[in-house]
Design an enzyme around this catalytic site. Structure first.
Site, short mmCIF file in Angstrom:
data_model
loop_
_atom_site.label_atom_id
_atom_site.label_comp_id
_atom_site.label_asym_id
_atom_site.label_seq_id
_atom_site.Cartn_x
_atom_site.Cartn_y
_atom_site.Cartn_z
N SER B 23 -9.65 3.75 -15.95
CA SER B 23 -10.16 5.02 -15.44
C SER B 23 -10.13 5.07 -13.91
CB SER B 23 -11.58 5.23 -15.95
OG SER B 23 -12.36 4.09 -15.61
N LYS B 28 -4.59 5.60 -12.51
CA LYS B 28 -4.10 6.96 -12.74
C LYS B 28 -2.92 7.30 -11.85
CE LYS B 28 -8.25 8.66 -12.52
NZ LYS B 28 -9.38 9.59 -12.33
N LYS B 194 9.06 -3.56 -1.64
CA LYS B 194 9.69 -2.53 -0.81
C LYS B 194 11.19 -2.82 -0.75
CE LYS B 194 5.88 -0.64 1.09
NZ LYS B 194 5.60 0.78 0.91
N GLU B 228 -0.34 2.78 10.93
CA GLU B 228 -0.69 3.97 10.17
C GLU B 228 -1.17 5.01 11.14
OE1 GLU B 228 -2.13 2.19 5.83
OE2 GLU B 228 -3.62 2.70 7.36
N ASP B 247 -6.61 -7.16 5.30
CA ASP B 247 -6.09 -6.06 4.50
C ASP B 247 -4.56 -5.98 4.55
OD1 ASP B 247 -6.80 -3.90 2.78
OD2 ASP B 247 -6.19 -2.50 4.34
N HIS B 252 0.55 -8.82 3.36
CA HIS B 252 1.81 -8.09 3.45
C HIS B 252 2.72 -8.61 4.58
CE1 HIS B 252 -0.16 -5.66 0.62
NE2 HIS B 252 -0.75 -4.79 1.44
#
Lengths: 501, 501, 501, 501
Positions: B23, B28, B194, B228, B247, B252
């Site tokens: 959920s 989703k 990627k 970003e 993060d 990454h």
């Protein structure tokens, strides 16, 4: 460049340019337009004098009319083109005389003296010998004995052919050297002035990434390819006397090869660069029959496109090659074992000139299974397209985006027209070369020892072809040339790159 | 790929996929759409079962309604998209249970057994743990003790965060290893999926030209840049607990670096590649404070764009870095002395992620005088833009066409969108990763020793930052980040490449 | 080292060493003398216990008498040798039991517990399994279940043969792993302890000049040569069961090759070095029949020296190879295309073991004309003589002093005996290896994945030889071996270096 | 060589050798003994004539007596030495004349004509100008106008000094070129004839292993060291006029450096080699004061050994350097960034001349911890000892045999005397050089452009030292020279290698 132009403008010396053979095609189509373009762009000194010299009788006005026809203001909306052209033509004169007469040259010299005296106390002179090679020597003697400047330098431009073989070339060089110094002689090879040929030294020596790759350990072979999509078309008389090897290969293609393969020069001085070109030419072995394929074009399949022998100006039964492919070998530490393949031909499928540097296979290739069976088609390749549509690209293997792991060969590329615009490409080879003569930059001209080294490579082959009355392999007009060229490449385990695109 | 799909179709085993945390947002937005895309493209076996597992009560129909909202048929005119979606949803079921209850998992296991029994005698299962890390262990125990397949394999997918430092990461790994084998655990780092990151190994190892250049003699520094153009924007709660280093950087960017710098693997097998990644991580030194700059964004000059602390979900006075730049050092024969610079930040000028490999200056540069004073700006550079607008280019010095000798830096380039079309770029990272789990390809997943080596590099720094309550340098929202990052680069005699374009 | 010894002396733990198979030849000739030498030099901890374990009944005194016969005080004037030997023998005990009886081991364990309890609260144990391979597993079970230390570590030393092929080797490994961890198992290959083999990593990785040369671009081929000047001489029973390939090549020579060719490890840690050895073994292709020559010695020409089949312990008509030469290929970026030649034989002309790294020809060789026709004889070569008379030399071309320009091949060399003295060479391989076990240094021991990779290379060949009942080429006792070995080298365009000196 | 000698014997031309300045020391000690040695070994043509030319009055017999005193039969038991010496002396004549008189040379020419006419119709002549440089030009004019051969070649040998700076050297060259061609002039630098200097090209270009290492990536610095263990000792008059830089460095050491660092030549032809030497000299930057240390020796500590100024032939207060150390920089792709250090001095601790090529540190050095703190002392080094006791060795790191891992630096070495015997080393530089003049091999002679390039490097420094009246740093007779030399090395992060042995 604008700055340089202004600089030269301030110079106190005047410049005279004499085009010997002023009524010829080359003069009209290339030389005078180039002179005007240089003038238009501001590269001429403040004062200058131009003389056309030929046998025909003509007065200055007739001469100006004649040349003005080809002086297009290239850029449509060129500012002030009309007025500038008028000023330019005002400085053009005509002199009628005999090429083999010292007296004519002396007389011309007197006229120049008079003109120049009004302009400056120092006068420099350029003599552009746009005449057949058999009168080079006469003209050089004329210049030297009758028309060289007494107050500045005198330089003489000559264009190929420079002989037919080592012997005739040496004879010509010796004759020129009797009346001129090496310093004064500017032997044009207009291929050296092509943008992408001129760029070769920049590419190799101002970028770190090429030098480590530029050797036998990483390069598998180098190809220099020249093809024209038209034949002699009624103008085979001159050509038949030389053939494709002397016309294209021994000079243009070999020059390209020399620049591509030479060792780094001490500096960018013309002498240092030419020293290195001579060195690499001397490290090559004369070409053998085994490493040669010659061809001559025949009618195409439809019969519409003519054979070489159909050209009326070509002698019956001529064996003259209109196509040749050769393999060269450089016996030095950098290139030992790397085949250098050159091919040149007329009446082929395409018009193009390109350099292809093919890299080796990846050792212990992790991706071998994914690369399929055509391992030839997956090595890296640096392609430099000299003409038409100048470009440079590097062929790389890349993962095809998407799910799964599929590899194809893509390109990192640079199209000149896209990057720099049409405009920038418009400066012709002749402009560049004449500017260099004005500035005394001999980088793009052939020194006599270079010329000699170049002939040494081809002379044994040329003599052998003549003596053996070697039959060229026939190929249809508009085709890819003789099949034999593929067998030559195959002998060295490689493929012609132009056939794979 | 089509072929593979058919192949899997013929396979006699059935596949069940359980999304634990069905959920949640990730499920989703990313997981179910990716599952459907894989099904649509034919990558699923003939029979399959999908289970959503969450705490909420829901029946199958409600669940199908819920997920069907995000199952876009991506390609507008996708053939048969509607019917396929129906079939897909038919195979979707929902199971409500407690994540920390073995009993729940046992019950789910029984349901799966029943479903699968109708489809095949061999059933493989994938459990996608889309849940917070504090319940990873519970879920893993549940899977292991109650729900793993008795007739085929069972694999478990987990996503970051994998701990906060060496200690907590080891604890988590140990707990997982108590109920699962290394073989069963798939730790996702979606950056590895990627396109241009996945292409790195192809680029390096299927092209001859990179390997000779890929070392300290030719490469001056490497930069991995992530930025970003938005801040936390009201979702800083999770972020503040981790900060930009944990993060983005420790996972990454470090993964990208490892692939870029590792030694050639024995083969393309996942274990061989991961062996090499571990090796290069182990050759690095833990990052020091001297080699670190941290920043946090403040309001922009206009005051319209908020500061990090303006985010209500962020604790007052938080020192959490929203920007970091670090220098890493690889102490091995290939890379000794080459600085590896990484920076990552939020609320910056641009959104982009790129790799920049900057080559050294040309030794004894012949063209130095022509290249001007900004020698930094004239070295070769390989740029790989990971996102957005995937591309790869090589910066080269080139002669500017035209008279005179002027040199500028141009690009040999490859734009993915232009070359391969938009279409090809559309396969998302999640599709790719789930497909790999189905196929058991662990190349893009993080092995526990890799994870550990990665934490070892960052843990001392992270602890030090915490203990010292290190103040981040403030930078305006929408700027290029803290000035300190330039001083860090300058310390190593280089410049950030992204600021020069 | 002296320092280390003292260090260990201070340690509070005690050490027990159990030699299982204490009555065997190896134990008497190598193991106990090595133990005593280590004790004499101060490498033992302050307290220690030694147990001989065998089936024969004997008391401690009888056992001490037995082993004291081989405990020579090597250095004639060794200080305090007598008293030290007495102390050493005092610490030696004997235990009689059955190798396949856990009960025996349990009983031994109890005795050890008692002995150790008097010495320290922490006891470490080494079990040296000097027994036939068919009882390795029994002994390992015995150690594991009955005799391993409860207060410290327990390590087990085994010696070849480790199986006859991939399958039997894996079976043995699996059995050992069921009762011991990889960490506890020390598989000896005493060749790794040879001075010049141990020096290979130092040579390659602490000297700048080798790495740039150490690859396919510069090395033409590598040879590893082992020859003995005696045959089986009545002890062919064991040998015939294995043959020269299993006895010498698959282990000793292949280990040397792996160290010579591996990539640089992350560090000098044993695991890092063994990781690289495994990698290079995995990059090799299994050996084919095409790349193999086998031989068996026959009587010499005089008839005085016997043939292999003359050995009474050898089965009639045995096809067992007493000589083999093979070519190996490493399919990675460093070595692709370089042949690695190994040969090993008994009853040859000389006794020696050497490594020969032959460099390529000089490209574009300026001196070709001066170097004569035997171009093979003028390439550079690095020779490492492992035994006898340890030495290392580099063959170079040099101008012969005097008038004129004559070139010959000379040596830059290093004779160990001359440089370091006889003394320094006297530490035997067993001393070194047992010391390493004591210190837990596994660099010189074979890990199970290494062993497996090594068998994978040879197993197909060995099976093929067996199945095909391949006939060995006969060569006379005392000769240079079968002519076929030259044809194998010739196939790769090289010559065996040992035949040229 | 024997073969060549016979070849020359068969030649129909005769050879005359005129030693101008026949009564000088050099003539007696070096030239005539070398001529006799060449004759004795069979290198002379069948017929030859030798003339001594000087101002003193002497008849042939007196002259023969004079020179016979130095014609030792070098090899004690030389066969037929006596009879051969008699024949040789028979062919020696004396001519008394003025060096600046063309008439004298004309007269000599007539005598030569007469002598030669009896021997052959073709006569070649060598003029060895063993006279002070201020009369080189006079002699050259004399040779050219009065004494050159009409039937064969005429060659002229001159020895340093060739000027004091660029200007004076160019003047001298121009004067010589007015009467002789470059082809006829043989400028001796006897250092080029040293065995190990002559061997440099063989070493570099006939061995594969050097070229890959021979560049900035692997070589950290190069040192060329010359030291004498005696001062001027009453013969400082000539020396003081030149100083150590002009006497040793600008010629001998720079020549060694040029050969060591030049690019590979196209072939071994003298012109190709000299082309490369000129190139590398032109790639160097003129030496600056910053890169220079000068010294002058003072009394030693005991006061027994004299200072330079104690030499009566030295002007009071002379600032003449008896020691110099400089750093040179080659600005090309191979050597950019590598310092080349040279030092030369008189009255030092030792007599020796050596080349030291110091390699870089191993990147990512695995063995760093084992190599201790003196990392300078553990890099690889190639040492070539030119004199005395010719040798060549390569310093390597090696494991010290024995237990444990201890590393030291050992040598792979080649002692010429041991390898080739004393005998082979006995051919002197003069023999070699005169033989080369006879054979027209100019490899070891300095071309005028080389000479000019060499002066260009030193002239600014020399002028600056003069103008600034730069004070030399004093160092005691018998010491290691001025401390300043260490600071110069330290500036480049290196150490003088001779101080470390």
């Amino acid at each position: 460049a604008q700055y340089q132009a202004q600089e030269s403008g301030k110079s106190e010396s005047t410049l005279s340019i004499v085009v010997v053979g002023a009524s010829g095609d080359l003069a009209k189509k290339k030389i005078f337009p180039a002179l005007f373009a240089l003038y238009y762009k501001g590269y001429f000194p403040e004062t200058f004098t131009i003389y056309g010299f030929a046998r025909t009788s003509m007065d200055d006005e007739e001469f100006r009319d004649l040349i003005s026809m080809t002086l297009l203001c290239r850029i449509d909306e060129a500012e002030n083109c009309g007025p500038k052209m008028d000023t330019f033509l005002d400085r053009c004169h005509y002199f009628s005389g005999q090429y083999d007469s010292v007296q004519s040259f002396t007389q011309l010299g007197a006229e120049l003296d008079a003109q120049e005296a009004m302009l400056s106390s120092t006068a420099n002179r350029i003599f552009y010998l746009s005449v057949p090679p058999n009168i080079f020597t006469n003209c050089a003697q004329g210049v030297s004995n009758g028309a060289s400047s007494k107050t500045g330098w005198s330089r003489v431009i000559v264009e190929k052919p420079f002989g037919r073989d080592t012997e005739s070339s040496r004879k010509l060089s010796n004759e020129l050297m009797e009346c001129l110094t090496e310093d004064q002689i500017y032997r044009i090879d207009h291929y050296l002035a092509k943008e992408l040929v001129d760029n070769l030294t920049v590419l190799r020596f101002s970028n770190l990434i090429f030098e480590p790759l530029w050797n036998r350990n990483h390069i598998r072979n180098v190809q220099i390819i020249f093809s024209e999509d038209f034949g002699t078309e009624g103008r085979g008389g001159y050509f038949d006397n030389y053939g494709i090897i002397r016309d294209i290969m021994q000079n243009h293609l070999l020059q390209v090869l020399a620049i591509l393969c030479m060792e780094p020069p001490v500096s960018l001085d013309a002498e240092h660069i030419r020293d290195e070109k001579v060195k690499v030419l001397q490290s090559m072995k004369p070409i053998t029959m085994d490493d040669t394929v010659i061809g001559q074009y025949k009618k195409d399949r439809t019969g519409k496109l003519p054979s070489y022998l159909d050209d009326d100006t070509v002698p019956k039964g001529s064996l003259c090659p209109t196509f040749a492919a050769v393999a060269l070998h450089i016996k030095n530490a950098r290139w030992d074992g790397v085949p250098f393949l050159m091919k040149a031909g007329k009446a082929l499928e395409k018009r193009e000139a390109q350099i292809r540097v093919q890299f080796r296979h990846v050792p212990g290739n992790l991706y071998q299974s994914k690369l399929g069976t055509d391992l030839e088609g997956v090595t890296n390749e640096l392609v430099i397209r000299i003409q038409p549509d100048e470009a440079m690209y590097l062929r790389l293997n890349n993962k095809v985006p998407g799910l799964g792991m599929r590899i194809d060969r893509t390109k990192l590329d640079l199209s000149y027209h896209q990057e720099y615009g049409e405009e920038s490409m418009s400066a012709g080879a002749y402009e560049r070369l004449i500017l260099d003569v004005m500035q005394g930059d001999k980088r793009m001209f052939i020194r006599s020892d270079e010329l000699d080294a170049a002939w040494e490579l081809f002379t044994p082959l040329l003599h052998h072809l003549d003596e053996a009355k070697a039959q060229p392999e026939l190929y249809p007009y508009g085709s890819r040339g003789p099949i034999g060229a593929h067998y030559l490449a195959s002998k060295y385990g490689v493929r012609w790159g132009d056939a794979q695109e």
